[in-house]
Design an enzyme around this catalytic site. Structure first.
Site, mmCIF file in Angstrom:
data_model
loop_
_atom_site.group_PDB
_atom_site.id
_atom_site.type_symbol
_atom_site.label_atom_id
_atom_site.label_comp_id
_atom_site.label_asym_id
_atom_site.label_seq_id
_atom_site.Cartn_x
_atom_site.Cartn_y
_atom_site.Cartn_z
ATOM 1 N N ASP A 62 0.805 -1.225 0.000
ATOM 2 C CA ASP A 62 0.000 0.000 0.000
ATOM 3 C C ASP A 62 0.833 1.267 0.000
ATOM 4 O O ASP A 62 2.056 1.229 0.165
ATOM 5 C CB ASP A 62 -0.959 -0.017 1.206
ATOM 6 C CG ASP A 62 -0.270 -0.468 2.487
ATOM 7 O OD1 ASP A 62 0.961 -0.382 2.572
ATOM 8 O OD2 ASP A 62 -0.975 -0.906 3.408
ATOM 9 N N ASN A 128 -7.217 -2.837 14.432
ATOM 10 C CA ASN A 128 -8.604 -3.224 14.147
ATOM 11 C C ASN A 128 -8.672 -4.437 13.213
ATOM 12 O O ASN A 128 -9.712 -4.754 12.667
ATOM 13 C CB ASN A 128 -9.381 -2.046 13.534
ATOM 14 C CG ASN A 128 -8.755 -1.564 12.224
ATOM 15 O OD1 ASN A 128 -7.813 -2.172 11.718
ATOM 16 N ND2 ASN A 128 -9.283 -0.483 11.674
ATOM 17 N N HIS A 130 -6.950 -4.841 10.363
ATOM 18 C CA HIS A 130 -6.756 -4.619 8.921
ATOM 19 C C HIS A 130 -5.443 -5.236 8.433
ATOM 20 O O HIS A 130 -4.490 -5.387 9.184
ATOM 21 C CB HIS A 130 -6.868 -3.133 8.551
ATOM 22 C CG HIS A 130 -5.727 -2.259 8.938
ATOM 23 N ND1 HIS A 130 -5.889 -1.094 9.663
ATOM 24 C CD2 HIS A 130 -4.399 -2.332 8.671
ATOM 25 C CE1 HIS A 130 -4.729 -0.506 9.827
ATOM 26 N NE2 HIS A 130 -3.796 -1.234 9.242
ATOM 27 N N GLU A 135 -9.514 -2.071 5.553
ATOM 28 C CA GLU A 135 -10.146 -1.800 6.834
ATOM 29 C C GLU A 135 -11.382 -2.696 7.033
ATOM 30 O O GLU A 135 -11.874 -3.306 6.074
ATOM 31 C CB GLU A 135 -10.581 -0.324 6.873
ATOM 32 C CG GLU A 135 -9.426 0.667 6.742
ATOM 33 C CD GLU A 135 -8.676 0.884 8.065
ATOM 34 O OE1 GLU A 135 -8.635 -0.034 8.904
ATOM 35 O OE2 GLU A 135 -8.122 1.986 8.233
HETATM 36 C C1 GLP Z 1 -0.396 0.296 8.512
HETATM 37 C C2 GLP Z 1 -0.005 -0.546 7.303
HETATM 38 C C3 GLP Z 1 -0.141 -2.025 7.573
HETATM 39 C C4 GLP Z 1 0.524 -2.367 8.886
HETATM 40 C C5 GLP Z 1 -0.133 -1.608 10.006
HETATM 41 C C6 GLP Z 1 0.460 -1.901 11.362
HETATM 42 O O1 GLP Z 1 -1.755 0.473 8.595
HETATM 43 N N1 GLP Z 1 -0.767 -0.217 6.138
HETATM 44 O O2 GLP Z 1 0.414 -2.762 6.508
HETATM 45 O O3 GLP Z 1 0.439 -3.748 9.127
HETATM 46 O O4 GLP Z 1 0.035 -0.210 9.740
HETATM 47 O O5 GLP Z 1 1.575 -1.098 11.598
HETATM 48 P P1 GLP Z 1 2.659 -1.359 12.694
HETATM 49 O O6 GLP Z 1 3.473 -2.512 12.227
HETATM 50 O O7 GLP Z 1 3.471 -0.095 12.746
HETATM 51 O O8 GLP Z 1 1.941 -1.638 13.959
#
Ligand code: GLP
Length: 233
Positions: A62, A128, A130, A135
């Site tokens: 993404d 949440n 995702h 989402e």
């Molecule tokens: C963002 C990314 C996800 C990731 C998530 C969790 O939303 N788009 O791909 O898994 O954050 O992030 P973190 O690893 O910093 O907790």
């Protein structure tokens, strides 16, 4: 799902790295990559290893809408700094969040995914549930699309931005349908703030309200979690 419990993110990064190494020995050529703090220990293992990635293709999940590769908060920049600048790949794809025609860019990204079937997909998970930026409510067979970020995701991501109003509210994300096509999926999660999502993903009903729960249906998923993330199992 195979669940591997680790002491901390460092040990988790090492485990995931060993799996990628083995996968590459067995012919893997395309890695699906993720951003966020979770995969950073994996990228550290990759950059400090002597493994050669110059024949590998990467496809990221993404990107924020409105940010380009030169923006420090963009996921393209994150990937360059964390991995690609130190370990050159043959080709690296990250969605273009600054495309004039985002719909067309999403379509092009789906073609890229189709032409380069993902051998190993790396995933983190949002609080949440995702995956990528899919989402709660996202379709399980979705393809790449422009998505509205939820308030919980915007709040969680705020730590990377100076001002709250700078946090993007939209992103381009690979869809869950494409993520599920990955031959092997390695999802990592560390810390107590992921415990509810991990519980829902592993033990909960399969529902779009908990996007990661669909991974229960995939035949080759490895979940790497620390004790805090596993605390509600
Ligand atoms: C963002 C990314 C996800 C990731 C998530 C969790 O939303 N788009 O791909 O898994 O954050 O992030 P973190 O690893 O910093 O907790």
């Amino acid at each position: 799902m195979e669940i591997i419990r680790v002491k901390n993110a460092e040990e988790g990064g090492k485990k995931a790295f060993e799996m990628i190494k083995k996968g590459m020995e067995n012919g893997a050529k395309v890695l699906g990559l993720a951003t966020g703090s979770t995969p950073m220990t994996l990228y550290k293992e990759m950059t400090s290893s002597d493994l050669d990635f110059s024949d590998m293709t990467s496809i990221n999940l993404d990107e924020y809408v409105g940010l380009g590769g030169s923006d420090e908060q963009s996921y393209r920049h994150f990937m360059d700094v964390q991995l690609f600048d130190k370990k050159p790949f043959k080709e690296t794809y990250v969605p273009n969040g600054k495309a004039d025609d985002l719909e067309a860019a999403c379509h092009t990204y789906d073609q890229i995914i189709e032409e380069h079937p993902i051998d190993i997909q790396i995933l983190g998970i949002g609080q949440n549930g995702h995956i990528g930026f899919n989402e709660p409510g996202a379709s399980f067979d979705g393809t790449t699309s422009v998505v509205d970020l939820t308030e919980s995701t915007i709040n969680a991501n705020q730590r990377f931005f100076e001002k709250a109003e700078d946090v993007p509210t939209k992103a381009v994300s690979m869809g869950i349908g494409s993520i599920l096509k990955g031959k092997e999926i390695i999802l990592m999660a560390y810390g107590e703030n992921k415990a509810d999502a991990i519980k829902g993903m592993i033990d909960g009903p399969i529902t779009p309200e908990m996007p990661a729960s669909i991974l229960q249906k995939h035949e080759n998923v490895i979940v790497i979690i620390d004790e805090a993330a596993a605390s509600k199992l």
